[in-house]
Scaffold this active site. Sequence first.
Site, PDB file in Angstrom:
ATOM      1  N   THR A  40       0.951  -1.229   0.104  1.00 35.14           N
ATOM      2  CA  THR A  40      -0.039  -0.121  -0.341  1.00 35.14           C
ATOM      3  C   THR A  40       0.813   1.789  -0.384  1.00 35.14           C
ATOM      4  O   THR A  40       0.341   2.545  -0.092  1.00 35.14           O
ATOM      5  CB  THR A  40      -1.408  -0.227   1.410  1.00 35.14           C
ATOM      6  OG1 THR A  40      -0.581  -0.204   2.165  1.00 35.14           O
ATOM      7  CG2 THR A  40      -1.922  -1.040   1.077  1.00 35.14           C
ATOM      8  N   SER A  72      32.936  -6.180   7.028  1.00 37.38           N
ATOM      9  CA  SER A  72      32.148  -6.270   8.004  1.00 37.38           C
ATOM     10  C   SER A  72      31.843  -7.708   8.469  1.00 37.38           C
ATOM     11  O   SER A  72      32.783  -8.480   7.683  1.00 37.38           O
ATOM     12  CB  SER A  72      30.733  -6.358   6.307  1.00 37.38           C
ATOM     13  OG  SER A  72      29.401  -7.456   7.117  1.00 37.38           O
ATOM     14  N   GLY A 135      17.119 -10.897   3.574  1.00 42.00           N
ATOM     15  CA  GLY A 135      16.180 -11.878   2.164  1.00 42.00           C
ATOM     16  C   GLY A 135      15.446 -12.479   3.121  1.00 42.00           C
ATOM     17  O   GLY A 135      14.483 -12.901   2.778  1.00 42.00           O
ATOM     18  N   SER A 140      16.979  -5.723   5.832  1.00 44.12           N
ATOM     19  CA  SER A 140      18.564  -4.957   6.538  1.00 44.12           C
ATOM     20  C   SER A 140      18.884  -4.598   5.798  1.00 44.12           C
ATOM     21  O   SER A 140      19.332  -3.519   6.003  1.00 44.12           O
ATOM     22  CB  SER A 140      18.872  -6.535   6.256  1.00 44.12           C
ATOM     23  OG  SER A 140      18.316  -7.048   4.815  1.00 44.12           O
ATOM     24  N   ASP A 187       9.488   0.275   4.512  1.00 44.53           N
ATOM     25  CA  ASP A 187      10.979   0.292   5.809  1.00 44.53           C
ATOM     26  C   ASP A 187      11.687   1.015   6.289  1.00 44.53           C
ATOM     27  O   ASP A 187      12.063   1.248   7.240  1.00 44.53           O
ATOM     28  CB  ASP A 187      11.563  -0.914   4.344  1.00 44.53           C
ATOM     29  CG  ASP A 187      11.135  -1.675   3.389  1.00 44.53           C
ATOM     30  OD1 ASP A 187       9.993  -2.238   3.491  1.00 44.53           O
ATOM     31  OD2 ASP A 187      11.782  -1.866   2.283  1.00 44.53           O
TER      32      ASP A 187
HETATM   33  C1  GLA Z   1       9.082  -4.067   0.387  1.00 42.90           C
HETATM   34  C2  GLA Z   1       9.076  -2.988   0.293  1.00 42.90           C
HETATM   35  C3  GLA Z   1       8.384  -1.885   0.512  1.00 42.90           C
HETATM   36  C4  GLA Z   1       7.178  -2.158   1.348  1.00 42.90           C
HETATM   37  C5  GLA Z   1       6.447  -3.851   0.787  1.00 42.90           C
HETATM   38  C6  GLA Z   1       5.326  -4.032   0.685  1.00 42.90           C
HETATM   39  O1  GLA Z   1       9.363  -3.950   2.117  1.00 42.90           O
HETATM   40  O2  GLA Z   1      10.479  -2.030  -0.108  1.00 42.90           O
HETATM   41  O3  GLA Z   1       8.386  -0.207  -0.033  1.00 42.90           O
HETATM   42  O4  GLA Z   1       5.766  -1.559  -1.039  1.00 42.90           O
HETATM   43  O5  GLA Z   1       8.053  -4.598   0.046  1.00 42.90           O
HETATM   44  O6  GLA Z   1       4.615  -3.280   0.634  1.00 42.90           O
END
Ligand code: GLA
Length: 409
Positions: A40, A72, A135, A140, A187
């Site tokens: 969304t 790292s 992943g 991350s 995120d």
């Molecule tokens: C990934 C993208 C986010 C979002 C989700 C789905 O995590 O980086 O921006 O679109 O998928 O909700």
Amino acid sequence: MTANPPAADRAAATFLTTFNDSAPVLVQAPGRVNVIGEHTDYNDGFVLPIALPFTTAIAARPRTDGRVIVESEGFGRTEFRLVDEPRATSGWARYLHGVAWALAEHLEAHGAGGSDGRVELPGWDGAIATDIPAGASLSSSAAIEVAATLLFNHLAGSPADLSVADLARIGQRVENEVMGLPSGLLDQLASAGGQAGHATLIDCRDLSTRAVPFPPSATIVVLDTGTRRELVESEYADRQATCAAAARALGLTSLRDATLDDLDKLADAARHTPDLHLDPEVAVRRVRHVVTENARTLAAVEAMEAGELGELGRLMTASHVSLREDYEVSGPALDAVVEAALECVGCYGARMTGGGFAGGAIALVATDEVESFCLDVADRYVAPLDQPAVAPLRLYPTPPSAGARIVRP
Ligand code: GLA
């Protein structure tokens, strides 16, 4: 996600052994799970993430020659020059390099440059450690972007007071323009702005946020299926493009303003306007997901605030069904683990989280039952043969945690 010590301590320790000195600066940023509100964000809709108790940390000291040299944990040493193009840097260090470019552009646009308007960020020696599995749909990459933005800005003498939205937009530019993934802001907003004990309702249209107390009697358990999928990027870009075209077909700026009443009109437009390149049935399903998911997200906030865990769980499971059937971004392992979770005592609801196809799902579990739930779900989950995993199922109870911060100084 190793047990102990946390990533920040390990980054500081790695810095000490690598550079024979203690790092003057230490930053960290968490991963996230999205409780509900999936796919969304790039439709100007609602999302409801929590920040994880697992972080990526960078310990660093400035350099004066415009180089970045990073050790790292697990990935070895890498080095790049800030004058070079970020795309010239390969592997995970491209995120760091991309951040330097996007932050410099942000600072220049906000008048923080020198007499020629340019911003030159300092290089640094650093050590990086993470507790966030890559992943697993736990962001991350957003964590490394947000941590690196805080670090570069701090080492440059904090020319800008970066808001949560600024941090998120800088990370998003790295994804969109350096990594080539047309992702939204979910995120990075979650990593930068998470609050302990709370989920955050974010309106992705104006980036306004509301902290929603997370009921302590429930716990989000991350169910990492150990499956990883290549080529998710092209599916993601496809969904994003379909949504943009559907919004155009409806004469809307974004699907945020679409309603279920628009679905017939959309099917008609798709049928009669070949230039839209929209399959009418597919477009209707995609838009139905976005419209119903926005409604479920707002309903989930009400349920959370009222402590109605059964209702919250029901909405999460309905979200999974919609992502599986209408948006078609689930996968065999995610479906199987969600089904297994729903059979367990103490589970209110379960769904895939993040972009989808592989990686992690989440379950809403009665806090008292978390231990038995974890045993039970591990017992019931049968890894699908048609989607091989790189690691066995891993389970992580994840209390909502704080967002990114400068740990030291
Ligand atoms: C990934 C993208 C986010 C979002 C989700 C789905 O995590 O980086 O921006 O679109 O998928 O909700």
